[in-house]
Design an enzyme around this catalytic site. Structure first.
Site, short mmCIF file in Angstrom:
data_model
loop_
_atom_site.label_atom_id
_atom_site.label_comp_id
_atom_site.label_asym_id
_atom_site.label_seq_id
_atom_site.Cartn_x
_atom_site.Cartn_y
_atom_site.Cartn_z
N CYS A 1 0.82 -1.20 0.00
CA CYS A 1 0.00 0.00 0.00
C CYS A 1 0.86 1.26 0.00
CB CYS A 1 -1.00 -0.04 1.15
SG CYS A 1 -2.34 1.16 0.93
N HIS B 1 -3.73 -5.05 0.26
CA HIS B 1 -3.27 -5.50 1.58
C HIS B 1 -3.34 -7.03 1.68
CE1 HIS B 1 -2.73 -1.71 3.75
NE2 HIS B 1 -3.66 -1.25 2.94
N GLU C 1 -1.95 -8.91 3.70
CA GLU C 1 -1.98 -9.35 5.11
C GLU C 1 -3.40 -9.50 5.64
OE1 GLU C 1 -1.28 -6.41 4.06
OE2 GLU C 1 -2.01 -4.87 5.44
#
Ligand code: MN
Length: 247
Positions: A113, A217, A219
């Site tokens: 990001c 993202h 994650e």
């Protein structure tokens, strides 16, 4: 014996900054994903002298540049747009120094990001300071929580690292970014685009250096979408190889 206790690749994460609390912080999801993939994450505070950062990086096998606030547009020679969000110069500047030192060592680098935006700005590119007003689009780049959902599709370049890793030419990604890449820095290649043309991932042109950054993202997605884990696995593998080549 040095590092005897830890055989895992060591990944340095640059801490985020909370202006309200005047505090460093970190989202557990970044660390949890790295741990799940067999790496050992470490969080670096802000405040180091630029010339110390290379010696610090010498103790690590990879650098992860995380999400967070906007970047100071002065980094790419622009005045602030009225809709520019919060930025914090000490973080911008320390991360730029970390990136330079990592590139000088060919230390594997992954950007997420803001990490992608930071890498682009640090290497001579520019950003949209405020996507909603500067980049009209039907694509939702700023979804609401939860983030373990697809917000938009991206098209992967056939000869890019992501298409090679995932063996496909399109994937769905989450999307929660206020800024985005305008002009891509010369040392980077755009390897994924949203339907509106916005660059969603870039890799370095230097084939001897693992440098990969994504606008979404992973994650927050890897538990439901294995591809996001696969992408980070390639970073952990690069860090392992870097560690082995040095030892
Ligand atoms: Mn997006």
């Amino acid at each position: 014996m040095k590092h005897k206790f830890l055989h895992k690749p060591r990944i340095l994460l640059s801490a985020l900054w909370d202006a309200k609390l005047q505090s460093y912080w970190m989202l557990p999801a970044y660390c949890e994903l790295l741990m799940k993939l067999g790496a050992a994450p470490f969080i670096l505070p802000l405040g180091y002298e630029a010339q110390e950062l290379g010696a610090i990086l010498d103790e690590y096998d990879g650098l992860l540049l995380c999400g967070g606030d906007d970047l100071n547009p002065a980094l790419y020679g622009e005045a602030p747009h009225p809709e520019l969000g919060r930025f914090y110069d000490p973080r911008d500047l320390q991360e730029i120094e970390l990136l330079r030192a990592a590139m000088a060592r060919k230390l594997p680098v992954f950007g997420i990001c803001r990490g992608l935006q930071l890498i682009n700005a640090a290497l001579g590119g520019t950003l949209y300071q405020d996507l909603p007003s500067q980049f009209r689009s039907e694509v939702n780049h700023h979804m609401d929580e939860p983030y373990d959902r697809v917000s938009h599709e991206i098209q992967l370049s056939e000869d890019g690292l992501l298409a090679q890793l995932l063996e496909t030419n399109h994937i769905g990604v989450n999307s929660c970014h206020h800024q985005g890449i305008k002009d891509l820095a010369e040392p980077l290649r755009c390897i994924a685009r949203a339907a509106d043309g916005l660059c969603e991932a870039a890799q370095g042109r230097d084939e001897d250096h693992y440098l990969l950054a994504v606008q979404w993202h992973p994650e927050f997605m890897h538990e439901k979408f294995a591809q996001s884990g696969t992408i980070l696995t390639s970073f952990v593998h690069a860090a392992k190889a870097y560690r082995e080549a040095r030892s």
